[in-house]
Design a protein around this motif. Structure first.
Motif, PDB file in Angstrom:
ATOM      1  N   UNK A 205       0.814  -1.206   0.000  1.00 65.57           N
ATOM      2  CA  UNK A 205       0.000   0.000   0.000  1.00 65.57           C
ATOM      3  C   UNK A 205       0.851   1.260   0.000  1.00 65.57           C
ATOM      4  N   UNK A 206       0.351   2.298  -0.649  1.00 68.33           N
ATOM      5  CA  UNK A 206       1.131   3.527  -0.767  1.00 68.33           C
ATOM      6  C   UNK A 206       0.213   4.674  -1.163  1.00 68.33           C
ATOM      7  N   UNK A 207       0.771   5.881  -1.236  1.00 68.82           N
ATOM      8  CA  UNK A 207       0.041   7.064  -1.684  1.00 68.82           C
ATOM      9  C   UNK A 207       0.926   7.881  -2.603  1.00 68.82           C
ATOM     10  N   UNK A 208       0.312   8.495  -3.590  1.00 74.67           N
ATOM     11  CA  UNK A 208       1.055   9.340  -4.524  1.00 74.67           C
ATOM     12  C   UNK A 208       1.393  10.673  -3.841  1.00 74.67           C
ATOM     13  N   UNK A 209       2.681  11.046  -3.924  1.00 75.12           N
ATOM     14  CA  UNK A 209       3.147  12.289  -3.327  1.00 75.12           C
ATOM     15  C   UNK A 209       3.525  13.307  -4.389  1.00 75.12           C
ATOM     16  N   UNK A 210       3.931  12.865  -5.566  1.00 71.10           N
ATOM     17  CA  UNK A 210       4.356  13.796  -6.603  1.00 71.10           C
ATOM     18  C   UNK A 210       4.325  13.161  -7.978  1.00 71.10           C
ATOM     19  N   UNK A 211       4.323  13.997  -9.002  1.00 73.96           N
ATOM     20  CA  UNK A 211       4.359  13.550 -10.399  1.00 73.96           C
ATOM     21  C   UNK A 211       5.374  14.424 -11.124  1.00 73.96           C
ATOM     22  N   UNK A 212       6.205  13.801 -11.966  1.00 74.18           N
ATOM     23  CA  UNK A 212       7.171  14.565 -12.729  1.00 74.18           C
ATOM     24  C   UNK A 212       7.441  13.846 -14.043  1.00 74.18           C
ATOM     25  N   UNK A 213       8.358  14.392 -14.835  1.00 68.49           N
ATOM     26  CA  UNK A 213       8.760  13.805 -16.115  1.00 68.49           C
ATOM     27  C   UNK A 213      10.263  13.612 -16.103  1.00 68.49           C
ATOM     28  N   UNK A 214      10.725  12.468 -16.599  1.00 68.56           N
ATOM     29  CA  UNK A 214      12.167  12.260 -16.748  1.00 68.56           C
ATOM     30  C   UNK A 214      12.441  11.413 -17.982  1.00 68.56           C
ATOM     31  N   UNK A 215      13.228  11.979 -18.900  1.00 61.88           N
ATOM     32  CA  UNK A 215      13.626  11.310 -20.134  1.00 61.88           C
ATOM     33  C   UNK A 215      12.433  10.728 -20.881  1.00 61.88           C
ATOM     34  N   UNK A 216      11.349  11.478 -20.919  1.00 68.66           N
ATOM     35  CA  UNK A 216      10.164  11.071 -21.653  1.00 68.66           C
ATOM     36  C   UNK A 216       9.206  10.208 -20.877  1.00 68.66           C
ATOM     37  N   UNK A 217       9.603   9.712 -19.704  1.00 67.97           N
ATOM     38  CA  UNK A 217       8.713   8.900 -18.874  1.00 67.97           C
ATOM     39  C   UNK A 217       7.862   9.798 -17.993  1.00 67.97           C
ATOM     40  N   UNK A 218       6.613   9.390 -17.745  1.00 69.16           N
ATOM     41  CA  UNK A 218       5.815   9.985 -16.686  1.00 69.16           C
ATOM     42  C   UNK A 218       6.225   9.279 -15.405  1.00 69.16           C
ATOM     43  N   UNK A 219       6.703  10.029 -14.412  1.00 67.35           N
ATOM     44  CA  UNK A 219       7.196   9.441 -13.167  1.00 67.35           C
ATOM     45  C   UNK A 219       6.216   9.756 -12.050  1.00 67.35           C
ATOM     46  N   UNK A 220       5.662   8.712 -11.452  1.00 69.20           N
ATOM     47  CA  UNK A 220       4.746   8.852 -10.329  1.00 69.20           C
ATOM     48  C   UNK A 220       5.516   8.500  -9.064  1.00 69.20           C
ATOM     49  N   UNK A 221       5.610   9.460  -8.151  1.00 70.00           N
ATOM     50  CA  UNK A 221       6.426   9.302  -6.944  1.00 70.00           C
ATOM     51  C   UNK A 221       5.523   9.142  -5.733  1.00 70.00           C
ATOM     52  N   UNK A 222       5.723   8.047  -5.021  1.00 69.77           N
ATOM     53  CA  UNK A 222       4.895   7.717  -3.858  1.00 69.77           C
ATOM     54  C   UNK A 222       5.737   7.811  -2.589  1.00 69.77           C
ATOM     55  N   UNK A 223       5.135   7.432  -1.458  1.00 72.57           N
ATOM     56  CA  UNK A 223       5.896   7.417  -0.206  1.00 72.57           C
ATOM     57  C   UNK A 223       7.048   6.440  -0.264  1.00 72.57           C
ATOM     58  N   UNK A 224       6.840   5.300  -0.936  1.00 75.19           N
ATOM     59  CA  UNK A 224       7.830   4.225  -0.896  1.00 75.19           C
ATOM     60  C   UNK A 224       8.052   3.575  -2.259  1.00 75.19           C
ATOM     61  N   UNK A 225       7.638   4.228  -3.323  1.00 72.25           N
ATOM     62  CA  UNK A 225       7.826   3.703  -4.675  1.00 72.25           C
ATOM     63  C   UNK A 225       8.060   4.857  -5.642  1.00 72.25           C
ATOM     64  N   UNK A 226       8.830   4.578  -6.672  1.00 73.53           N
ATOM     65  CA  UNK A 226       8.960   5.485  -7.811  1.00 73.53           C
ATOM     66  C   UNK A 226       8.609   4.682  -9.053  1.00 73.53           C
TER      67      UNK A 226
END
Length: 496
Positions: A205-226
């Motif tokens: 289980x986790x929660x989304x904390x941020x969203x960004x872009x890197x090298x064309x990827x959509x990066x979804x950043x959570x408490x314990x996952x990228x």
């Protein structure tokens, strides 16, 4: 016996709070405040503040600040302590009759900026008027959408709705109706966006904390996952996504600490600052440590309960290559070209905009607890001077069996003012319990360089015998003061 010099150039690797000062490598410094590298061999004074709006904000203070910029229209907005959004005209605040309690997010897609807190209805602004999005996402069923917004490949991606902690909502494309329309179904063709449920792509289980872009990827950043996603746009089949990579054990503290810097992305994790960078595999991304030299200080701030996540802000100034992050009342700056960290002080509480346009052209906007809006990283300084400080790694005799006699110190500097001054403190054996030998010295520079700066050296006598000696150099003038080199001269002392 003849004098022997011990030379110390500027710390090319920045500040280090991890290594004990007695064991500090000379390319680091125990303390660097309000300085940055003009080149690889010069510490330059941090640029000054310029007052943008001294008018007291409505309802007692400012919580957030953001900017709308499209075409010839540029406007700045604040969120006050009650949540009210007002336009900051530079001379007054004009209420927009919109209130968002708590932390807000914002993102600009073409000619509309979207603002929301994940609780009340989100609003978008087109340069003239505010409105609620016409079509809202399912399964939310209302217009709250979220408080984390990011633009990627012509759509706005949103998260932060507490009822759907692992859902990313996707807007229509910028070529159609943009942030006014959000997807109604999870998949299918057409112009409307969709939703991305990330819960099936993680192992716990986790929660989304941020969203960004890197090298064309959509990066979804959570408490314990990228999570890295490939996003595909098609004129016939609409939008689709596929998970490219999942990194467990790395997480994000705040979406507002994340900044894209060239081919890297800086973000704040519970274990210090990290960066998404290019891996050895072409086109791939990896997560690397960025703040190892100051990690103990960063973790103490995050784990000591002194930093409120809602108070974290950051900005990136491409003109000077400076990433600046405010952790409540403490700010750290990182210079990307030279990969060094510095303390950033002078304002008790800072709220930065992250607009690249404003940051590049005229400095990063920020506001202090006295409700004054400033522009930072702006020269020349036009308000109270900001104290700069360099505490070099200690000077020690290379002959360890001898305790040297210290004789004199020289500081090589540059300044644009003949009336400048510098304060020097020094401690024998780093005994800070004893009053330092110190003094403030008026400089009398003579030689003028081609760039309009005076160049000279400050020479001071020092006395005493000790294993090592440490210094602090301060300058608090509204000048372009730069330090290049410190040198200490000693004689051999007696054998231990």
């Amino acid at each position: 016996m003849p004098l022997q010099p011990i030379r110390r150039g500027v710390p090319t690797k920045g500040m280090n709070t991890v290594a004990p000062p007695r064991a500090m490598a000379e390319e680091f410094s125990p303390v660097l405040e309000n300085v940055w590298y003009d080149d690889g061999i010069t510490l330059r004074r941090r640029l000054g503040h310029s007052v943008s709006n001294a008018t007291i904000a409505p309802n007692g203070g400012i919580k957030d600040i953001f900017e709308y910029s499209y075409g010839a229209t540029t406007k700045r907005f604040i969120q006050d302590l009650t949540g009210l959004i007002s336009e900051d005209t530079g001379t007054a605040y004009t209420s927009q009759a919109i209130t968002f309690a708590g932390e807000i997010g914002h993102a600009l897609l073409k000619d509309k900026i979207l603002v929301g807190n994940g609780v009340a209805n989100a609003q978008h602004y087109n340069g003239t008027a505010w409105a609620t999005p016409t079509t809202t996402p399912t399964p939310v069923g209302d217009a709250t959408i979220g408080n984390i917004f990011h633009v990627h490949k012509g759509r706005c991606y949103a998260a932060g709705n507490t009822a759907f902690p692992m859902t990313v909502f996707i807007s229509d494309t910028f070529t159609s109706t943009g942030v006014d329309y959000w997807g109604q179904t999870a998949g299918g063709a057409g112009e409307l966006g969709y939703l991305l449920d990330c819960s099936g792509d993680i192992s716990s289980g986790d929660s989304i904390i941020g969203i960004t872009t890197h090298r064309g990827f959509l990066v979804v950043m959570c408490n314990n996952h990228v999570l890295f996603y490939n996003i595909t746009e098609s004129s016939t089949s609409g939008w689709s996504s596929s998970l490219y990579k999942s990194v467990k054990g790395e997480g994000c503290v705040s979406h507002k600490a994340t900044q894209a810097v060239g081919e890297e992305t800086i973000f704040l994790s519970p274990n210090g600052f990290k960066k998404l960078s290019v891996s050895l595999i072409q086109g791939d991304s990896q997560v690397n440590d960025l703040s190892s030299p100051i990690n103990n200080a960063i973790k103490d701030l995050l784990n000591g309960g002194t930093v409120v996540t809602a108070d974290i802000r950051s900005t990136y100034n491409p003109k000077y290559g400076l990433y600046i992050c405010s952790l409540g009342s403490v700010q750290y700056a990182y210079q990307t070209q030279f990969q060094g960290w510095f303390r950033w002080t002078g304002v008790q509480s800072v709220l930065f905009t992250d607009s690249a346009l404003v940051t590049y052209a005229s400095g990063a906007y920020m506001c202090s607890i006295d409700n004054t809006v400033y522009q930072d990283t702006k020269a020349p300084a036009t308000v109270t001077a900001i104290m700069m400080r360099w505490n070099p790694a200690p000077f020690r005799s290379p002959q360890l069996e001898h305790k040297p006699r210290w004789r004199k110190m020289e500081l090589i500097y540059e300044t644009n003012a003949v009336s400048d001054s510098v304060t020097v403190d020094y401690y024998r054996d780093m005994d800070t319990n004893m009053p330092p030998v110190n003094g403030t010295y008026t400089l009398a520079p003579k030689q003028v360089l081609e760039n309009g700066l005076y160049s000279d050296r400050l020479e001071l006598p020092i006395a005493g015998r000790s294993e090592l000696v440490s210094f602090d150099f301060y300058n608090d003038q509204n000048t372009d003061f730069r330090m290049k080199l410190a040198e200490v001269y000693m004689n051999d002392g007696s054998i231990r």
